[in-house]
Design an enzyme around this catalytic site. Structure first.
Site, PDB file in Angstrom:
ATOM      1  N   PHE A   9       0.922  -0.965   0.350  1.00 37.98           N
ATOM      2  CA  PHE A   9       0.482   0.330   0.109  1.00 37.98           C
ATOM      3  C   PHE A   9       1.056   1.353  -0.112  1.00 37.98           C
ATOM      4  O   PHE A   9       2.112   1.268   1.081  1.00 37.98           O
ATOM      5  CB  PHE A   9      -0.942   0.184   1.205  1.00 37.98           C
ATOM      6  CG  PHE A   9      -2.245   0.339   1.128  1.00 37.98           C
ATOM      7  CD1 PHE A   9      -2.915   0.860   0.839  1.00 37.98           C
ATOM      8  CD2 PHE A   9      -2.412   2.324   2.047  1.00 37.98           C
ATOM      9  CE1 PHE A   9      -3.922   1.683   0.439  1.00 37.98           C
ATOM     10  CE2 PHE A   9      -2.891   3.456   1.793  1.00 37.98           C
ATOM     11  CZ  PHE A   9      -4.108   3.209   1.047  1.00 37.98           C
ATOM     12  N   ASP A  40       0.538  -4.399   8.634  1.00 34.50           N
ATOM     13  CA  ASP A  40      -0.287  -3.526   8.563  1.00 34.50           C
ATOM     14  C   ASP A  40      -1.498  -4.525   8.640  1.00 34.50           C
ATOM     15  O   ASP A  40      -1.184  -5.240   7.625  1.00 34.50           O
ATOM     16  CB  ASP A  40      -0.336  -2.920   7.596  1.00 34.50           C
ATOM     17  CG  ASP A  40      -1.357  -1.884   7.226  1.00 34.50           C
ATOM     18  OD1 ASP A  40      -2.132  -1.776   8.374  1.00 34.50           O
ATOM     19  OD2 ASP A  40      -1.261  -0.168   6.841  1.00 34.50           O
ATOM     20  N   TYR A  54     -11.662   2.731   9.895  1.00 38.13           N
ATOM     21  CA  TYR A  54     -12.738   2.812   9.043  1.00 38.13           C
ATOM     22  C   TYR A  54     -12.859   1.946   8.052  1.00 38.13           C
ATOM     23  O   TYR A  54     -14.097   2.231   7.341  1.00 38.13           O
ATOM     24  CB  TYR A  54     -12.213   3.878   8.288  1.00 38.13           C
ATOM     25  CG  TYR A  54     -11.149   4.483   7.594  1.00 38.13           C
ATOM     26  CD1 TYR A  54     -10.945   3.652   6.388  1.00 38.13           C
ATOM     27  CD2 TYR A  54     -10.099   5.102   8.272  1.00 38.13           C
ATOM     28  CE1 TYR A  54     -10.141   4.212   6.090  1.00 38.13           C
ATOM     29  CE2 TYR A  54      -9.086   5.213   7.437  1.00 38.13           C
ATOM     30  CZ  TYR A  54      -8.979   4.590   6.342  1.00 38.13           C
ATOM     31  OH  TYR A  54      -7.387   5.102   5.294  1.00 38.13           O
ATOM     32  N   LYS A  55     -12.357   0.852   7.751  1.00 40.41           N
ATOM     33  CA  LYS A  55     -12.713  -0.463   6.808  1.00 40.41           C
ATOM     34  C   LYS A  55     -14.019  -1.452   7.492  1.00 40.41           C
ATOM     35  O   LYS A  55     -15.225  -1.157   7.468  1.00 40.41           O
ATOM     36  CB  LYS A  55     -11.223  -0.952   6.937  1.00 40.41           C
ATOM     37  CG  LYS A  55     -10.289   0.132   5.670  1.00 40.41           C
ATOM     38  CD  LYS A  55      -9.225  -0.446   5.559  1.00 40.41           C
ATOM     39  CE  LYS A  55      -8.931   0.700   4.440  1.00 40.41           C
ATOM     40  NZ  LYS A  55      -7.119   0.687   4.427  1.00 40.41           N
ATOM     41  N   ARG A  71     -12.526  -3.547  -7.456  1.00 42.54           N
ATOM     42  CA  ARG A  71     -12.061  -4.231  -6.574  1.00 42.54           C
ATOM     43  C   ARG A  71     -13.684  -4.353  -5.661  1.00 42.54           C
ATOM     44  O   ARG A  71     -14.093  -3.751  -5.698  1.00 42.54           O
ATOM     45  CB  ARG A  71     -11.645  -3.413  -5.514  1.00 42.54           C
ATOM     46  CG  ARG A  71     -10.619  -4.471  -4.408  1.00 42.54           C
ATOM     47  CD  ARG A  71     -10.080  -3.853  -3.378  1.00 42.54           C
ATOM     48  NE  ARG A  71      -9.922  -1.447  -2.904  1.00 42.54           N
ATOM     49  CZ  ARG A  71      -9.627  -1.708  -2.244  1.00 42.54           C
ATOM     50  NH1 ARG A  71      -8.445  -1.255  -2.127  1.00 42.54           N
ATOM     51  NH2 ARG A  71     -10.260  -0.311  -1.638  1.00 42.54           N
TER      52      ARG A  71
HETATM   53  C1  LIG Z   1      -5.981   1.774   4.251  1.00 48.45           C
HETATM   54  C2  LIG Z   1      -5.173   1.180   4.326  1.00 48.45           C
HETATM   55  C3  LIG Z   1      -4.504   2.190   5.409  1.00 48.45           C
HETATM   56  C4  LIG Z   1      -4.883   3.656   5.107  1.00 48.45           C
HETATM   57  O1  LIG Z   1      -4.045   5.049   5.677  1.00 48.45           O
HETATM   58  P1  LIG Z   1      -4.846   6.420   6.614  1.00 48.45           P
HETATM   59  O2  LIG Z   1      -3.213   6.947   6.864  1.00 48.45           O
HETATM   60  O3  LIG Z   1      -5.597   5.752   7.581  1.00 48.45           O
HETATM   61  O4  LIG Z   1      -4.897   6.716   4.801  1.00 48.45           O
HETATM   62  C5  LIG Z   1      -2.947   2.148   5.367  1.00 48.45           C
HETATM   63  N1  LIG Z   1      -2.251   1.096   4.941  1.00 48.45           N
HETATM   64  C6  LIG Z   1      -3.054  -0.089   4.694  1.00 48.45           C
HETATM   65  C7  LIG Z   1      -2.553  -1.347   4.088  1.00 48.45           C
HETATM   66  C8  LIG Z   1      -4.439   0.643   4.130  1.00 48.45           C
HETATM   67  O5  LIG Z   1      -4.876  -0.451   3.255  1.00 48.45           O
END
Ligand SMILES: *Cc1c(COP(=O)(O)O)cnc(C)c1O
Length: 414
Positions: free
Chosen positions: A128, A199, A224-225, A373
């Site tokens: 990511f 992560d 938030y996911k 997705r």
């Molecule tokens: C959604 C996501 C993030 C989001 O990071 P934010 O700081 O909330 O924008 C980080 N890492 C991964 C792997 C994600 O899927």
């Protein structure tokens, strides 16, 4: 080949679904099949009242007294302890703080500072973006000769050496839903004296996690996911108890101080996980997150995982049966293999197809350059939703409805 599931089979799957009652616990708009709960989880019905209670009762009436009387000051620990149950950690090993990006910075710098004499942060290409960017910039801020190395996942273990300070990986890949074997990678890293930072953004609330049993060192994750904490919800971080005394946050805010209300000039980190707090917690947002986590804790994680796999299998089988003529290619694990809770397909016109789907009430998302997705959230999706979504996808492909000019225009968020 097993025969394709019929409408009756799909109805039977829904009737036998032990999680089917959770759908009523969410606010979902009429006529929408929501396949993006891996990016922004849906709104739990109880959340508006919960947040309103904090607004009116705790803020409006309680005012500043609520830091003590409503437990605001310990909310990051309280909600962290609840998330700990979802990730297989001890209550005092998880805390709610900041964003996932900021938590990555804190833990990368903390790990590198503790791993003196080692120079490499190892990750994978296509991780990511924020994870790679935060590693690159954390390394830059240290100015201590570290470097970021990227190795493809099938070669990753071979690249862990005595110079590896930290292995930093996303447990479930955000595009492909490929899932790492956390126990195996962690053991391989430990064998070389490296730490691992996981992560869990696409894992928490979607797949069973056992951080303690895997001997995981560090982790971060998103609120938030799959946790349904609301847009921009605070994130969380995990530091194994055995590391807490030796690791120090590079963002030594007062909320992570040992005695914030003594107002002394010198920084002294709090003894436990609280040292990874920085500033004042966003109480309204933490309240919404806690509501989502509480709802999750009512469900059985084994049932969530089983339904996630079954939804993915149904979705993949139906797409492959009905859309194979249209240049749609599965990305990531085949049906039945270990995976996260989303399914991705590649198509050269993926963006336009997704816009056409969204117009028809099937909401997924697009990840450049060509990935459609679809998030499969066991708490609020029915098997019939998945079957219907594939019918609509097949129709969009067959009629080429996606060719309409309006669907070619890229918006800021895809
Ligand atoms: C959604 C996501 C993030 C989001 O990071 P934010 O700081 O909330 O924008 C980080 N890492 C991964 C792997 C994600 O899927």
């Amino acid at each position: 080949m097993t025969p394709l599931p019929t409408a009756a089979d799909v109805a039977a799957l829904d009737a036998a679904d032990p999680l089917r009652h959770f759908r009523e616990r969410f606010t979902l708009p009429e006529g929408v099949i929501y396949l993006d709960g891996n990016s922004l989880g849906a709104l739990p019905r109880q959340t508006p009242d919960r947040v309103a209670g904090v607004l009116h009762g705790e803020w409006g009436d309680g005012l500043i007294r609520s830091w003590n009387s409503a437990g605001w000051i310990s909310a990051p620990q309280r909600v962290g302890a609840k998330i700990a149950r979802l990730v297989g950690a001890a209550p005092h090993e998880v805390i709610v703080a900041d964003s996932t990006s900021v938590n990555l910075h804190k833990l990368i710098v903390a790990a590198l500072s503790a791993q003196r004499g080692r120079h490499v942060v190892l990750s994978e290409p296509g991780n990511f973006p924020t994870d790679l960017y935060m590693a690159e910039t954390a390394i830059g801020s240290l100015g201590a000769g570290h470097r970021l190395a990227l190795a493809p996942r099938d070669e990753l273990v071979a690249h862990i050496t005595r110079d590896t300070a930290l292995v930093m990986l996303t447990h479930v890949h955000y595009k492909t839903a490929d899932m790492y074997d956390m126990a195996a990678i962690t053991a391989a890293a430990h064998a070389q004296g490296a730490l691992v930072l996981w992560d869990l953004s696409h894992s928490v609330g979607a797949v069973p996690l056992q951080l303690s049993a895997c001997q995981a060192d560090l982790a971060v994750g998103c609120g938030y996911k799959f946790l349904n904490g609301g847009p921009g919800a605070p994130a969380f971080l995990y530091v194994a108890a055995r590391h807490q005394a030796a690791l120090q946050s590079p963002l030594g805010g007062w909320m992570g101080h040992a005695r914030p209300f003594e107002f002394v000039d010198g920084y002294e980190p709090a003894p436990g996980i609280a040292r990874f707090l920085c500033g004042t917690p966003p109480i309204l947002a933490v309240a919404a997150l806690e509501s989502g986590v509480d709802l999750h804790l009512e469900a059985d994680m084994g049932q969530i995982a089983a339904k996630s796999r079954a939804l993915a299998t149904l979705f993949i089988e139906l797409v492959e049966a009905h859309c194979h003529a249209y240049d749609v290619t599965l990305v990531g694990p085949p049906p039945g293999a270990p995976r996260g809770s989303h399914v991705s397909f590649r198509h050269p016109a993926g963006y336009a197809i997704m816009q056409a789907l969204i117009d028809r009430g099937v909401i997924g998302d697009f990840r450049a350059p060509d990935i459609m997705r679809f998030g499969l959230t066991p708490l609020y999706l029915r098997f019939a939703d998945v079957a219907r979504a594939v019918e609509i996808l097949a129709d969009v492909l067959r009629t080429e409805a996606w060719r309409a000019p309006a669907y070619q225009v890229r918006r800021a968020v895809t």
